[in-house]
Design a protein around this motif. Structure first.
Motif, PDB file in Angstrom:
ATOM      1  N   UNK A  59       0.832  -1.205   0.000  1.00  0.00           N
ATOM      2  CA  UNK A  59       0.000   0.000   0.000  1.00  0.00           C
ATOM      3  C   UNK A  59       0.867   1.256   0.000  1.00  0.00           C
ATOM      4  N   UNK A  60       1.965   1.228   0.740  1.00  0.00           N
ATOM      5  CA  UNK A  60       2.875   2.379   0.773  1.00  0.00           C
ATOM      6  C   UNK A  60       3.506   2.612  -0.598  1.00  0.00           C
ATOM      7  N   UNK A  61       3.929   1.529  -1.251  1.00  0.00           N
ATOM      8  CA  UNK A  61       4.513   1.669  -2.583  1.00  0.00           C
ATOM      9  C   UNK A  61       3.517   2.233  -3.584  1.00  0.00           C
ATOM     10  N   UNK A  62       2.276   1.734  -3.549  1.00  0.00           N
ATOM     11  CA  UNK A  62       1.248   2.263  -4.449  1.00  0.00           C
ATOM     12  C   UNK A  62       0.968   3.734  -4.162  1.00  0.00           C
ATOM     13  N   UNK A  63       0.945   4.085  -2.879  1.00  0.00           N
ATOM     14  CA  UNK A  63       0.685   5.480  -2.508  1.00  0.00           C
ATOM     15  C   UNK A  63       1.770   6.398  -3.041  1.00  0.00           C
ATOM     16  N   UNK A  64       3.039   6.020  -2.864  1.00  0.00           N
ATOM     17  CA  UNK A  64       4.140   6.852  -3.330  1.00  0.00           C
ATOM     18  C   UNK A  64       4.159   6.961  -4.852  1.00  0.00           C
ATOM     19  N   UNK A  65       3.833   5.858  -5.535  1.00  0.00           N
ATOM     20  CA  UNK A  65       3.795   5.891  -7.001  1.00  0.00           C
ATOM     21  C   UNK A  65       2.718   6.843  -7.501  1.00  0.00           C
ATOM     22  N   UNK A  66       1.514   6.717  -6.947  1.00  0.00           N
ATOM     23  CA  UNK A  66       0.413   7.587  -7.364  1.00  0.00           C
ATOM     24  C   UNK A  66       0.711   9.036  -7.008  1.00  0.00           C
ATOM     25  N   UNK A  67       1.248   9.265  -5.807  1.00  0.00           N
ATOM     26  CA  UNK A  67       1.559  10.637  -5.376  1.00  0.00           C
ATOM     27  C   UNK A  67       2.625  11.251  -6.270  1.00  0.00           C
ATOM     28  N   UNK A  68       3.636  10.474  -6.645  1.00  0.00           N
ATOM     29  CA  UNK A  68       4.695  10.993  -7.509  1.00  0.00           C
ATOM     30  C   UNK A  68       4.172  11.373  -8.879  1.00  0.00           C
ATOM     31  N   UNK A 149      -2.285   6.171 -13.678  1.00  0.00           N
ATOM     32  CA  UNK A 149      -2.510   7.164 -14.725  1.00  0.00           C
ATOM     33  C   UNK A 149      -3.996   7.486 -14.857  1.00  0.00           C
ATOM     34  N   UNK A 150      -4.850   6.504 -14.648  1.00  0.00           N
ATOM     35  CA  UNK A 150      -6.284   6.749 -14.669  1.00  0.00           C
ATOM     36  C   UNK A 150      -6.688   7.693 -13.546  1.00  0.00           C
ATOM     37  N   UNK A 151      -6.151   7.471 -12.346  1.00  0.00           N
ATOM     38  CA  UNK A 151      -6.442   8.350 -11.213  1.00  0.00           C
ATOM     39  C   UNK A 151      -5.982   9.780 -11.498  1.00  0.00           C
ATOM     40  N   UNK A 152      -4.789   9.896 -12.075  1.00  0.00           N
ATOM     41  CA  UNK A 152      -4.251  11.228 -12.388  1.00  0.00           C
ATOM     42  C   UNK A 152      -5.098  11.921 -13.445  1.00  0.00           C
ATOM     43  N   UNK A 153      -5.533  11.177 -14.449  1.00  0.00           N
ATOM     44  CA  UNK A 153      -6.390  11.756 -15.493  1.00  0.00           C
ATOM     45  C   UNK A 153      -7.707  12.247 -14.904  1.00  0.00           C
ATOM     46  N   UNK A 154      -8.291  11.478 -14.015  1.00  0.00           N
ATOM     47  CA  UNK A 154      -9.531  11.902 -13.369  1.00  0.00           C
ATOM     48  C   UNK A 154      -9.310  13.149 -12.520  1.00  0.00           C
ATOM     49  N   UNK A 155      -8.202  13.179 -11.795  1.00  0.00           N
ATOM     50  CA  UNK A 155      -7.897  14.335 -10.951  1.00  0.00           C
ATOM     51  C   UNK A 155      -7.656  15.583 -11.791  1.00  0.00           C
ATOM     52  N   UNK A 156      -6.979  15.418 -12.921  1.00  0.00           N
ATOM     53  CA  UNK A 156      -6.739  16.549 -13.812  1.00  0.00           C
ATOM     54  C   UNK A 156      -8.055  17.145 -14.294  1.00  0.00           C
ATOM     55  N   UNK A 157      -8.981  16.270 -14.699  1.00  0.00           N
ATOM     56  CA  UNK A 157     -10.249  16.764 -15.226  1.00  0.00           C
ATOM     57  C   UNK A 157     -11.088  17.423 -14.127  1.00  0.00           C
ATOM     58  N   UNK A 213       3.427  18.597  -0.618  1.00  0.00           N
ATOM     59  CA  UNK A 213       4.345  17.599  -0.066  1.00  0.00           C
ATOM     60  C   UNK A 213       3.842  17.092   1.283  1.00  0.00           C
ATOM     61  N   UNK A 214       3.216  17.983   2.050  1.00  0.00           N
ATOM     62  CA  UNK A 214       2.679  17.564   3.340  1.00  0.00           C
ATOM     63  C   UNK A 214       1.545  16.567   3.224  1.00  0.00           C
ATOM     64  N   UNK A 215       0.899  16.516   2.052  1.00  0.00           N
ATOM     65  CA  UNK A 215      -0.213  15.593   1.844  1.00  0.00           C
ATOM     66  C   UNK A 215       0.160  14.487   0.864  1.00  0.00           C
ATOM     67  N   UNK A 216       1.455  14.220   0.734  1.00  0.00           N
ATOM     68  CA  UNK A 216       1.921  13.284  -0.288  1.00  0.00           C
ATOM     69  C   UNK A 216       1.425  11.860  -0.042  1.00  0.00           C
ATOM     70  N   UNK A 217       1.140  11.504   1.211  1.00  0.00           N
ATOM     71  CA  UNK A 217       0.670  10.155   1.520  1.00  0.00           C
ATOM     72  C   UNK A 217      -0.854  10.047   1.544  1.00  0.00           C
ATOM     73  N   UNK A 218      -1.538  11.114   1.151  1.00  0.00           N
ATOM     74  CA  UNK A 218      -3.003  11.092   1.027  1.00  0.00           C
ATOM     75  C   UNK A 218      -3.345  11.361  -0.432  1.00  0.00           C
ATOM     76  N   UNK A 219      -3.780  10.333  -1.137  1.00  0.00           N
ATOM     77  CA  UNK A 219      -3.959  10.456  -2.585  1.00  0.00           C
ATOM     78  C   UNK A 219      -5.418  10.290  -3.011  1.00  0.00           C
ATOM     79  N   UNK A 220      -6.340  10.441  -2.112  1.00  0.00           N
ATOM     80  CA  UNK A 220      -7.750  10.401  -2.490  1.00  0.00           C
ATOM     81  C   UNK A 220      -8.442   9.120  -2.094  1.00  0.00           C
TER      82      UNK A 220
END
Length: 292
Positions: A59-68, A149-157, A213-220
């Protein structure tokens, strides 16, 4: 003026500072019917259990990947969009575009996820289009590799337009005389952008970057919870959903509190460290440096 800040102070006090006391659960074998005062203390046992759990590290690895990915691709977009809106000469066109790009922010994640499923899902518009062109059908919503990438695309829109509000406010604070002086000196549009506009909004950009950066571990939480089962926990589990499934649903209150405490400590360390780095670069950051 101080009284105007009271609602905001009460919000942070009730929902952010008072709940900090709940982190004592991280050191207890917490039982809801016993409460904080009577639940047995376990020391660092919950921390050991978390560090030995491979699901936590996944879960930590997925969080950091999505946050990055979101930090690299989402953070600059509101800035670029605000600069484009600021360059529009017609006030009517600018206000119309602003209204259009603001609207997705007010749409709930349930509706947004449903819209993306209708477009990118197995029976959606894009797979049907690929099929009509003789290409293999592709369902992005169930592809674990494409999930960040799907999460990022949704967040962008959803939030790119909303994120322009602060940048546009910073642009309005730039002295217009600087643009006139630069134009008189022969600076073209790109030169004025580079030497007047960007330096004028750098402090705000640094402030927003530090807060992100303070919210880097909270990705939605809600966004990911709605789509986690479609890609599986190996790709869709993040720290927030880990807390929900393993803490709230399974009653592992102590280990869930450990994850929350780790998020708080990491976020605080990143904010303080990034703010210190901003001071070294000559910027104020989140707060001003002391006169020591």
């Amino acid at each position: 003026m101080l009284l105007l800040t009271l609602p905001g102070l009460l919000y942070f006090l009730v929902f952010h500072y008072v709940p900090v006391l709940g982190f004592m659960v991280a050191f207890q074998d917490y039982e809801p019917y016993l409460g904080f005062m009577h639940s047995p203390w376990t020391g660092l046992d919950n921390f050991t259990a978390i560090l030995d759990d491979p699901k936590f590290w996944s879960a930590l690895g997925n969080t950091l990947l999505i946050a990055g990915i979101q930090l690299v691709f989402f953070f600059p977009l509101p800035i670029a969009l605000a600069l484009l809106l600021n360059s529009v000469m017609s006030d009517k066109i600018r206000r119309f575009v602003q209204s259009v790009v603001y609207l997705p922010h007010f749409i709930g994640w349930v509706i947004i996820v449903s819209l993306f499923q209708q477009i990118l899902g197995g029976a959606g518009v894009v797979p049907d289009l690929l099929d009509s062109m003789g290409l293999p059908r592709y369902d992005m919503t169930t592809d674990p590799d494409a999930f960040p990438w799907l999460l990022t695309l949704q967040l962008l829109w959803k939030d790119a337009g909303w994120g322009t509000i602060i940048i546009l406010a910073a642009l309005l604070s730039i002295d217009r005389g600087l643009y006139e002086a630069a134009a008189i000196d022969g600076a073209r549009a790109w030169r004025r952008l580079w030497h007047v506009t960007l330096p004028g909004i750098v402090p705000v950009i640094i402030l927003l970057l530090i807060l992100n950066l303070g919210m880097v571990l909270s990705v939605g939480f809600e966004q990911i919870l709605l789509q986690r089962d479609a890609v599986g926990p190996d790709a869709g589990e993040v720290l927030d959903t880990y807390v929900y499934y393993h803490g709230v649903r399974d009653g592992q209150w102590g280990t869930a509190s450990v994850v929350g405490l780790i998020k708080a400590l990491v976020g605080t360390a990143l904010v303080l460290g990034a703010n210190k780095f901003a001071h070294r670069l000559g910027h104020e950051g989140v707060y001003r440096r002391g006169d020591s």
